[in-house]
Design an enzyme around this catalytic site. Structure first.
Site, PDB file in Angstrom:
ATOM      1  CD1 TRP A  21       4.758  -4.816  -6.787  1.00  0.00           C
ATOM      2  CD2 TRP A  21       3.804  -2.994  -7.662  1.00  0.00           C
ATOM      3  NE1 TRP A  21       4.606  -5.041  -8.139  1.00  0.00           N
ATOM      4  CE2 TRP A  21       4.021  -3.932  -8.702  1.00  0.00           C
ATOM      5  CE3 TRP A  21       3.214  -1.773  -7.974  1.00  0.00           C
ATOM      6  CZ2 TRP A  21       3.676  -3.688 -10.026  1.00  0.00           C
ATOM      7  CZ3 TRP A  21       2.869  -1.531  -9.295  1.00  0.00           C
ATOM      8  CH2 TRP A  21       3.087  -2.467 -10.307  1.00  0.00           C
ATOM      9  CG  ASP A  52      -2.102  -2.011   0.096  1.00  0.00           C
ATOM     10  OD1 ASP A  52      -3.295  -2.338   0.255  1.00  0.00           O
ATOM     11  OD2 ASP A  52      -1.475  -2.142  -0.974  1.00  0.00           O
ATOM     12  CE1 TYR A  57       1.237  -5.790  -5.263  1.00  0.00           C
ATOM     13  CE2 TYR A  57       1.436  -4.981  -3.025  1.00  0.00           C
ATOM     14  CZ  TYR A  57       0.895  -4.872  -4.289  1.00  0.00           C
ATOM     15  OH  TYR A  57       0.018  -3.854  -4.568  1.00  0.00           O
ATOM     16  CG  HIS A 122      -4.717  -7.007  -6.551  1.00  0.00           C
ATOM     17  ND1 HIS A 122      -3.520  -7.642  -6.280  1.00  0.00           N
ATOM     18  CD2 HIS A 122      -4.376  -5.757  -6.955  1.00  0.00           C
ATOM     19  CE1 HIS A 122      -2.525  -6.814  -6.527  1.00  0.00           C
ATOM     20  NE2 HIS A 122      -3.012  -5.666  -6.937  1.00  0.00           N
ATOM     21  CB  SER A 153      -7.320  -2.564  -5.412  1.00  0.00           C
ATOM     22  OG  SER A 153      -6.319  -1.764  -6.004  1.00  0.00           O
TER      23      SER A 153
END
Length: 328
Positions: A21, A52, A57, A122, A153
């Site tokens: 991230w 990941d 991002y 996500h 997620s």
């Protein structure tokens, strides 16, 4: 680097992996390709073989950096990315088979990979987990050779439990840390039963469990730890695990008394997560190479004692549980 099996994917992955991230810079900073590539290469050099990322991002720059580095390496490095958060407004109706297919194909182009080892929904709205056609799309994408595995997620344990009812879901990425114990109950039980890989994110509660923050600590205006404490931009559970900041500081002080040696609290927090055998891998982030090195030091740390595990549980039960347990 110790490895664990990532559920029914069959992948053997490093128990400490890398979340990206903030890999190209701290939250809110401009993205730096050079910094990202330094961190990514250093991670792989250290034995990390699971990275990941997500299409959102740094507007795809994180995904592209991961792809460049992985393609340039000879080691087998598993790449997990995510899709769905580009939908705006981020609501159930925005999730369509056509749109998600487009996101997957864009991620393939962005990373330059022939196939995605793992694509994860996500943190979609809860209603999406009750739509079989969405999950069916990923069977088609697997037959087409575009993905190898589907994961999700999630924000809530309810979402995780619903997701793993779909046979093609192989992994669940979930928040689990000293301030978020609920996944260790029914979800871990069912994940083990169904051979689901468990990817733990936010293991340090957005840095709160580093033990380095205080009442005087400030965060930049573009940092989610400044603007999202009450969920103004996305689920507040992603920021300090949803724990009110002042309460979190109080709990951290008690944790420091449980672990009074010179080992950073962050390492004990990571080791605590790894004490649970249902966890496949943990994905702390790093915005600088030294942060990556600090996280990797957990590999040399002893296991927590029964007394220490009980003390962490007591702090959670007394201070944290009333604020978070029922929400996620």
């Amino acid at each position: 680097m110790q490895q664990r099996r990532l559920g029914k994917t069959g992948f053997d992955v490093s128990e400490i992996a890398l979340g990206t991230w903030q890999v190209g810079g701290r939250w809110g900073d401009a993205f730096s390709d050079a910094n990202a590539e330094t961190i990514l290469n250093r991670a792989i050099d250290a034995g990390i073989n699971f990275i990941d990322t997500a299409d959102v991002y740094s507007a795809g720059m994180s995904e592209a950096a991961v792809g460049r580095v992985v393609r340039a390496r000879r080691e087998r490095v598993f790449v997990a990315t995510k899709c769905g958060r580009q939908i705006s407004p981020h609501v159930n109706a925005g999730y369509t088979v056509e749109r998600l297919r487009g996101f997957v194909e864009a991620s393939l182009k962005n990373t330059g990979l022939d196939a995605l080892d793992l694509i994860q929904l996500h943190c979609p709205p809860t209603e999406v987990f009750y739509r079989p056609e969405i999950f069916g799309l990923f069977d088609d994408l697997k037959r087409e050779g575009k993905i190898l595995n589907l994961g999700v997620s999630v924000e809530k344990v309810e979402e995780a439990l619903k997701a793993i009812e779909y046979p093609n879901v192989t992994t669940v990425q979930i928040i689990f840390n000293m301030f978020r114990h609920r996944p260790a109950g029914l979800f871990f039980e069912q994940a083990a039963k169904r051979d689901i890989g468990v990817i733990v994110r936010v293991p340090l509660a957005s840095g709160l469990l580093s033990g380095k923050f205080g009442r005087e600590t400030t965060f930049g205006a573009a940092d989610h730890r400044h603007f999202n404490r009450d969920g103004a931009a996305f689920d507040k559970g992603e920021t300090f695990s949803g724990v009110p900041y002042e309460l979190g500081l109080q709990a951290v002080e008690e944790l420091k008394r449980v672990f009074p040696d010179h080992t950073p609290l962050a390492l004990w927090a990571l080791r605590w997560v790894l004490m649970f055998p249902q966890v496949s891998t943990v994905i702390p982030g790093a915005s600088r190479p030294d942060q990556l090195d600090a996280n990797l030091a957990v590999e040399g740390l002893r296991a927590l004692t029964d007394a220490e595990m009980a003390a962490v549980r007591d702090i959670y039960e007394r201070l944290i549980k009333p604020s978070v347990h029922h929400l996620w």
